[in-house]
Design a protein around this motif. Structure first.
Motif, PDB file in Angstrom:
ATOM      1  N   LYS A  62      10.667 -65.985  75.945  1.00  0.00           N
ATOM      2  CA  LYS A  62      11.188 -66.081  77.305  1.00  0.00           C
ATOM      3  C   LYS A  62      11.298 -67.558  77.647  1.00  0.00           C
ATOM      4  CE  LYS A  62      10.355 -61.895  79.658  1.00  0.00           C
ATOM      5  NZ  LYS A  62      11.546 -61.392  80.247  1.00  0.00           N
ATOM      6  N   VAL A  63      12.517 -67.987  77.944  1.00  0.00           N
ATOM      7  CA  VAL A  63      12.762 -69.364  78.348  1.00  0.00           C
ATOM      8  C   VAL A  63      13.421 -69.323  79.719  1.00  0.00           C
ATOM      9  CG1 VAL A  63      13.959 -71.510  77.779  1.00  0.00           C
ATOM     10  CG2 VAL A  63      13.006 -70.100  75.951  1.00  0.00           C
ATOM     11  N   ARG A  64      12.729 -69.876  80.715  1.00  0.00           N
ATOM     12  CA  ARG A  64      13.227 -69.875  82.104  1.00  0.00           C
ATOM     13  C   ARG A  64      13.609 -68.470  82.569  1.00  0.00           C
ATOM     14  NH1 ARG A  64      16.974 -74.881  80.883  1.00  0.00           N
ATOM     15  NH2 ARG A  64      15.343 -76.377  80.473  1.00  0.00           N
ATOM     16  N   GLY A  65      12.784 -67.496  82.189  1.00  0.00           N
ATOM     17  CA  GLY A  65      12.980 -66.126  82.631  1.00  0.00           C
ATOM     18  C   GLY A  65      13.983 -65.325  81.822  1.00  0.00           C
ATOM     19  N   LYS A  66      14.610 -65.940  80.820  1.00  0.00           N
ATOM     20  CA  LYS A  66      15.604 -65.237  80.004  1.00  0.00           C
ATOM     21  C   LYS A  66      15.054 -65.013  78.601  1.00  0.00           C
ATOM     22  CE  LYS A  66      19.651 -67.127  82.323  1.00  0.00           C
ATOM     23  NZ  LYS A  66      20.897 -67.888  82.163  1.00  0.00           N
ATOM     24  N   ASP A  67      15.417 -63.875  78.011  1.00  0.00           N
ATOM     25  CA  ASP A  67      15.039 -63.603  76.629  1.00  0.00           C
ATOM     26  C   ASP A  67      15.937 -64.394  75.691  1.00  0.00           C
ATOM     27  OD1 ASP A  67      12.991 -61.836  77.180  1.00  0.00           O
ATOM     28  OD2 ASP A  67      14.292 -60.077  77.156  1.00  0.00           O
TER      29      ASP A  67
END
Length: 184
Positions: free
Chosen positions: A38-43
């Motif tokens: 998860k990077v900045r809320g995105k997969d």
């Protein structure tokens, strides 16, 4: 003896070490796997080394200076037992045979797509190299190169009905397997 050895890399320097060894004409194997983060809320799906900080290298310590390997950028040391380096050919062969099952992405020096028969005949396979059949009844299947049988034939490990079988095949039917990353 030309064999596979395990190198310990500096933190997050596996790719740098692999690139620098490639510039020295030393064959390497860095098994990679895809991981979800998860990077900045995105997969996000990224590739990461299967064995963080470790890299396999194939060389002959009597020909290639061990000090040269140890001083390569990105390398911290060579993993060994006592005073003698330990070859790990069996581990590399096992990993290469199970790459698809384990989800390993093989990052190699060059990706081969379609080559002419002349170019394929010039390529020198080494034990443990992944190969792909481009002609004959096994077209598109992959195997593991074991050894040269004669000038025109090779011994290949191929999974048939769930078992690894050693087969003798014409050399012209083979080329190095393409990168697993391209298959995904």
């Amino acid at each position: 003896m030309n064999a596979w050895y395990l190198l310990y890399c500096k933190p997050k320097s596996e790719l740098r070490a692999q690139q620098n060894l490639h510039l020295q004409q030393i064959q390497t194997y860095l098994p990679m796997v895809r991981i979800k983060k998860k990077v900045r809320g995105k997969d996000v799906v990224e590739s990461a080394p299967l064995f963080p900080n470790y890299l396999f290298a194939r060389f002959d310590p009597t020909v290639t200076s061990v000090a040269r390997i140890k001083s390569t950028r990105g390398i911290a040391s060579i993993v060994d037992c006592r005073e003698q380096m330990t070859p790990l050919c069996h581990l590399v062969f096992a990993l290469r045979r199970q790459e698809k099952t384990l989800g390993i992405i093989d990052i190699t020096e060059s990706a081969w797509t379609t080559e002419s028969k002349e170019n394929r005949a010039d390529y020198e396979f080494s034990p443990g190299d992944k190969v792909q059949f481009v002609e004959g009844p096994f077209t598109a299947l992959e195997g593991v190169f074991e050894k040269h049988s004669s000038n025109e034939r090779c011994m290949i490990l191929l999974e048939v009905l769930g078992k690894m079988q050693l087969m003798k095949v014409p050399r012209e039917q083979l080329m190095p397997a393409p990168l697993a990353a391209k298959d995904m």
